[in-house]
Design an enzyme around this catalytic site. Structure first.
Site, PDB file in Angstrom:
ATOM      1  N   ASP A 115       5.636  -2.888  -3.148  1.00  0.00           N
ATOM      2  CA  ASP A 115       4.430  -2.681  -2.343  1.00  0.00           C
ATOM      3  C   ASP A 115       3.229  -2.443  -3.253  1.00  0.00           C
ATOM      4  O   ASP A 115       2.162  -3.030  -3.051  1.00  0.00           O
ATOM      5  CB  ASP A 115       4.635  -1.501  -1.390  1.00  0.00           C
ATOM      6  CG  ASP A 115       3.402  -1.246  -0.538  1.00  0.00           C
ATOM      7  OD1 ASP A 115       3.051  -2.120   0.279  1.00  0.00           O
ATOM      8  OD2 ASP A 115       2.781  -0.184  -0.718  1.00  0.00           O
ATOM      9  N   GLU A 168       5.175 -11.946   2.507  1.00  0.00           N
ATOM     10  CA  GLU A 168       6.567 -11.477   2.549  1.00  0.00           C
ATOM     11  C   GLU A 168       7.526 -12.623   2.202  1.00  0.00           C
ATOM     12  O   GLU A 168       8.451 -12.454   1.407  1.00  0.00           O
ATOM     13  CB  GLU A 168       6.903 -10.921   3.939  1.00  0.00           C
ATOM     14  CG  GLU A 168       6.147  -9.676   4.330  1.00  0.00           C
ATOM     15  CD  GLU A 168       6.682  -8.388   3.721  1.00  0.00           C
ATOM     16  OE1 GLU A 168       7.629  -8.431   2.902  1.00  0.00           O
ATOM     17  OE2 GLU A 168       6.133  -7.324   4.068  1.00  0.00           O
ATOM     18  N   ASP A 226       8.193  -7.595  -1.517  1.00  0.00           N
ATOM     19  CA  ASP A 226       7.249  -7.110  -0.522  1.00  0.00           C
ATOM     20  C   ASP A 226       6.013  -7.988  -0.556  1.00  0.00           C
ATOM     21  O   ASP A 226       5.709  -8.628  -1.567  1.00  0.00           O
ATOM     22  CB  ASP A 226       6.862  -5.653  -0.768  1.00  0.00           C
ATOM     23  CG  ASP A 226       6.285  -4.970   0.472  1.00  0.00           C
ATOM     24  OD1 ASP A 226       6.444  -5.531   1.595  1.00  0.00           O
ATOM     25  OD2 ASP A 226       5.677  -3.906   0.343  1.00  0.00           O
ATOM     26  N   GLY A 227       5.316  -8.027   0.565  1.00  0.00           N
ATOM     27  CA  GLY A 227       4.073  -8.770   0.672  1.00  0.00           C
ATOM     28  C   GLY A 227       3.023  -7.915   1.331  1.00  0.00           C
ATOM     29  O   GLY A 227       3.331  -6.955   2.044  1.00  0.00           O
ATOM     30  N   ASP A 279      11.512  -5.327   3.449  1.00  0.00           N
ATOM     31  CA  ASP A 279      11.141  -4.564   4.639  1.00  0.00           C
ATOM     32  C   ASP A 279      10.554  -5.471   5.719  1.00  0.00           C
ATOM     33  O   ASP A 279      10.022  -4.992   6.714  1.00  0.00           O
ATOM     34  CB  ASP A 279      10.181  -3.427   4.288  1.00  0.00           C
ATOM     35  CG  ASP A 279       8.855  -3.898   3.713  1.00  0.00           C
ATOM     36  OD1 ASP A 279       8.563  -5.117   3.745  1.00  0.00           O
ATOM     37  OD2 ASP A 279       8.096  -3.046   3.224  1.00  0.00           O
ATOM     38  N   HIS A 302       7.782   1.648   3.074  1.00  0.00           N
ATOM     39  CA  HIS A 302       7.065   2.895   2.783  1.00  0.00           C
ATOM     40  C   HIS A 302       7.959   4.118   2.999  1.00  0.00           C
ATOM     41  O   HIS A 302       7.516   5.148   3.492  1.00  0.00           O
ATOM     42  CB  HIS A 302       5.794   3.003   3.625  1.00  0.00           C
ATOM     43  CG  HIS A 302       4.944   1.778   3.527  1.00  0.00           C
ATOM     44  ND1 HIS A 302       4.171   1.485   2.426  1.00  0.00           N
ATOM     45  CD2 HIS A 302       4.776   0.743   4.375  1.00  0.00           C
ATOM     46  CE1 HIS A 302       3.553   0.338   2.616  1.00  0.00           C
ATOM     47  NE2 HIS A 302       3.906  -0.137   3.787  1.00  0.00           N
TER      48      HIS A 302
END
Length: 155
Positions: free
Chosen positions: A130, A47, A9-10, A70, A120
Site C-alpha cells: 500500500d 490492483e 496492492d493498488g 486485498d 490496512h
C-alpha cells in the site's frame, strides 16, 4: 523450487486519478519490491496491474506462487472462476479486458494460488505494498500513461 510469496496492492487518488501499484516478492532470503505510478487510472486497474507485474517478474516457467491481495475484484474473479467465463465471452461488457488478458497469459505460465487479506490491517507486507502504491501514485515526476485506461476512457 520453493513457493514464491507475493503481496500486491493498488491505489488511485480520486478513482479515476493518479494511481500506482506496489508489489513485494519473497522467495527464500530474496526480496524484491516493484512499483510504478500512472497519470490517470482506477483503483481496480492498479490492483490487477500489480498482480500482472508480479507474475511477469517470476523468472522460471511453472513457478509456484501464492498471491496475497486485498482486492476482492481480483481475488474473487480468479478463485470463483469468473475471469474464465469472461474470457470465453471475449470479455464482452467487462471492464479492464486488456489487463485481464495480460493476467491470464502470465497466470497460465505458473501455478498460482490467491489469498484475500484485509486491507490496512495487520499484514505487514500488504501494508508495505500500500505504501509503495500510494508513493508511486504521488510521484508526479515519474507517472506514466496507463494506455489501457486511456483507450477505454471512463469505463
Amino acid at each position: 523450487m520453493s513457493t514464491i510469496t507475493i503481496f500486491t496492492d493498488g491505489s488511485a487518488l480520486g478513482n479515476p486519478g493518479p494511481g500506482g501499484y506496489g508489489v513485494v516478492l519473497l522467495a527464500g532470503h530474496h526480496r524484491k519490491e516493484l512499483s510504478q505510478g500512472f497519470r490517470r487510472t482506477t483503483n481496480n486497474r492498479m490492483e490487477l496491474m500489480a498482480v500482472c507485474v508480479a507474475l511477469e517478474a517470476l523468472r522460471f516457467e511453472g513457478s509456484e506462487a501464492v498471491i496475497y491481495s486485498d482486492s476482492r475484484y481480483v481475488v474473487d474473479a480468479v478463485t470463483k472462476g469468473w475471469v474464465f467465463g469472461w474470457e470465453k465471452k471475449g470479455f464482452a461488457g467487462k471492464k479492464n479486458p486488456d489487463l485481464w488478458m495480460r493476467f491470464l497469459r502470465a497466470y497460465r505460465r505458473h501455478r498460482v494460488r490467491f489469498v484475500w487479506v484485509k486491507g490496512h490491517a495487520q499484514t505487514a507486507e500488504n501494508n508495505r505494498c500500500d505504501s509503495l502504491a500510494v508513493a508511486a501514485a504521488n510521484d508526479s515526476a515519474h507517472l506514466i500513461e496507463d494506455t489501457g485506461y486511456t483507450a477505454t476512457a471512463d469505463l
